[in-house]
Motif scaffolding. Structure first.
Motif, PDB file in Angstrom:
ATOM      1  N   ALA A 328       0.808  -1.255  -0.205  1.00 26.30           N
ATOM      2  CA  ALA A 328       0.160  -0.019  -0.096  1.00 26.30           C
ATOM      3  C   ALA A 328       0.743   1.322  -0.101  1.00 26.30           C
ATOM      4  CB  ALA A 328      -1.129  -0.030   1.168  1.00 26.30           C
ATOM      5  N   ALA A 329       2.163   1.236   0.579  1.00 23.05           N
ATOM      6  CA  ALA A 329       2.917   2.425   0.567  1.00 23.05           C
ATOM      7  C   ALA A 329       3.373   2.829  -0.615  1.00 23.05           C
ATOM      8  CB  ALA A 329       4.094   1.914   1.527  1.00 23.05           C
ATOM      9  N   LEU A 330       3.732   1.539  -1.413  1.00 17.94           N
ATOM     10  CA  LEU A 330       3.913   1.736  -2.973  1.00 17.94           C
ATOM     11  C   LEU A 330       2.823   2.629  -3.818  1.00 17.94           C
ATOM     12  CD1 LEU A 330       5.484  -1.447  -3.565  1.00 17.94           C
ATOM     13  CD2 LEU A 330       6.666   0.377  -3.067  1.00 17.94           C
ATOM     14  N   ALA A 331       1.776   2.280  -3.584  1.00 16.71           N
ATOM     15  CA  ALA A 331       0.526   3.015  -4.308  1.00 16.71           C
ATOM     16  C   ALA A 331       0.533   4.495  -4.284  1.00 16.71           C
ATOM     17  CB  ALA A 331      -0.698   2.057  -4.079  1.00 16.71           C
ATOM     18  N   GLY A 332       0.112   5.038  -5.154  1.00 16.00           N
ATOM     19  CA  GLY A 332       0.292   6.548  -5.414  1.00 16.00           C
ATOM     20  C   GLY A 332       1.529   7.193  -4.934  1.00 16.00           C
ATOM     21  N   SER A 333       2.839   6.628  -4.857  1.00 15.89           N
ATOM     22  CA  SER A 333       3.978   7.005  -4.665  1.00 15.89           C
ATOM     23  C   SER A 333       4.485   7.813  -5.865  1.00 15.89           C
ATOM     24  CB  SER A 333       4.802   6.169  -4.103  1.00 15.89           C
ATOM     25  OG  SER A 333       5.357   5.223  -4.952  1.00 15.89           O
ATOM     26  N   ALA A 334       5.747   8.379  -5.747  1.00 17.17           N
ATOM     27  CA  ALA A 334       6.405   9.077  -6.935  1.00 17.17           C
ATOM     28  C   ALA A 334       7.066   8.146  -7.563  1.00 17.17           C
ATOM     29  CB  ALA A 334       7.250  10.255  -6.490  1.00 17.17           C
ATOM     30  N   LEU A 335       7.050   6.692  -7.126  1.00 19.42           N
ATOM     31  CA  LEU A 335       7.922   5.796  -8.045  1.00 19.42           C
ATOM     32  C   LEU A 335       7.269   5.310  -8.946  1.00 19.42           C
ATOM     33  CD1 LEU A 335       8.805   3.431  -4.872  1.00 19.42           C
ATOM     34  CD2 LEU A 335      10.245   4.692  -6.039  1.00 19.42           C
ATOM     35  N   PRO A 336       8.099   5.265 -10.222  1.00 18.10           N
ATOM     36  CA  PRO A 336       7.431   4.659 -11.441  1.00 18.10           C
ATOM     37  C   PRO A 336       6.661   3.466 -11.380  1.00 18.10           C
ATOM     38  CG  PRO A 336       9.851   5.223 -11.747  1.00 18.10           C
ATOM     39  CD  PRO A 336       9.614   5.014 -10.214  1.00 18.10           C
TER      40      PRO A 336
END
Length: 355
Positions: A328-336
């Protein structure tokens, strides 16, 4: 960027999408080649006058050559590439440094735990204690083996610092934080084992310091900093601390219920030493028989009592929740998007030991 440890560039690169696991594999091959050549030079340097001076370097080399998951260098390189770092300027030395710091921690941890196997071979202190006994040398064999192991662990730590030299101030501060947390986590682990208590909160905090930050969070952040990105620290912290705790809890379950042949190291060690794992903390709180077995160090009866029980299931359920929190921390992050998918898949591999 200076050398392949890297300093922060003046411009912030855009995060690049993942080009696939092949890129990461190619970089990990550079890490393996770098470790082999670096340690070969060190063995030669210390063996030129007297082979006895090369024993710590040889011990470090043999433990590295024995394999391992290489999680920390892999996460550092993942953080670097996800943050837009150029493969032409890969921080291979920093990835090597993380693996050697891990080797230092393993060697010292094996002494503290009195473990006799690591990566399917004798631990450094056990090997050298045996050599001392077999050769009929003067003094105490156990003390000799532990002395060699302490020196080998210290040397691996020195190698790690050498490989990280020349980095930016931001990278150096993150490196310092990682090492401080590792030592604090180990200190809490040692003390908690000496005064066993059913404290689930303490068990989680120890797991966070010993594994959550050291295994996933800090390596990812170091990689991003080497690529010149400071803005990715929050997502890597949230992802890394959740996944790192899941990784440590899986290790606790492997120690409790696993097979030594498959894991390459002794099992039931935590039971015998009364370590404050989440499994034991929850079990002691819910069943008086558990505390009695822990205090007596009866590992096998304890395993039989807990295997497949409610506490075991609660720990598995917590691992599931931690993996979902990491994803969940990855979702919506600035990571490609490609790196979000890659790190989400890595969460399953790390927490469930999937190939």
């Amino acid at each position: 960027m200076t050398g392949d440890t890297g300093t922060l560039p003046h411009t912030v690169p855009a995060a690049r999408d993942a080009s696939g696991p092949e890129e990461l594999r190619a970089l990990m091959e550079q890490v393996e080649d770098g470790l082999r050549s670096y340690l070969a030079r060190e063995r030669f340097r210390w063996a030129r006058k007297d082979g006895r001076g090369a024993e710590p370097a040889l011990a470090v080399s043999e433990l590295v050559a024995a394999g391992g998951k290489r999680l920390r260098p892999r996460f550092l390189l993942s953080g670097y590439l996800a943050a837009g770092g150029s493969p032409a300027q890969v921080p291979v030395r920093a990835a090597m440094a993380l693996e050697l710091l891990h080797v230092s921690a393993l060697v010292h941890d094996d002494v503290m735990d009195d473990a006799d196997r690591r990566r399917a071979r004798p631990t450094v202190h056990a090997l050298h204690a045996g050599l001392h006994r077999d050769r009929g040398w003067f003094g105490e064999s156990r003390r000799y083996g532990e002395s060699v192991a302490i020196l080998a662990g210290d040397l691996a730590w020195a190698y790690a610092d050498h490989l990280m030299s020349g980095t930016s101030r931001a990278v150096a501060e993150e490196w310092f934080a990682l090492k401080g947390e590792l030592i604090a986590g180990q200190a809490m682990d040692v003390t908690a084992a000496a005064e066993p208590t059913p404290d689930a909160g303490l068990a989680r905090h120890i797991a966070l310091l010993k594994s959550g930050r050291y295994t996933v969070h800090r390596p990812l952040t170091l990689g991003a900093l080497l690529a010149g990105r400071t803005d990715l620290a929050p997502v890597f912290e949230a992802y890394g601390e959740a996944l790192g705790e899941a990784f440590q809890l899986r290790d606790d379950l492997i120690d409790a219920f696993g097979d030594a042949t498959a894991s390459g190291k002794p099992v039931r060690q935590d039971f015998g030493r009364g370590k404050t794992t989440l499994l034991l903390a929850l079990a002691m709180r819910s069943d008086a028989r558990v505390r009695e077995l822990v205090e007596r160090g009866d590992a096998e009866p304890l395993r039989e009592l807990l295997s497949g029980g409610a506490v075991h299931a609660r720990v598995e359920a917590r691992i599931d929740r931690l993996v979902e929190r990491a994803r969940a921390a990855l979702a919506g992050s600035a990571l490609p998007p490609g790196w979000q998918r890659e790190l989400a898949a890595a969460a399953s591999r790390v927490a469930y030991r999937e190939s």
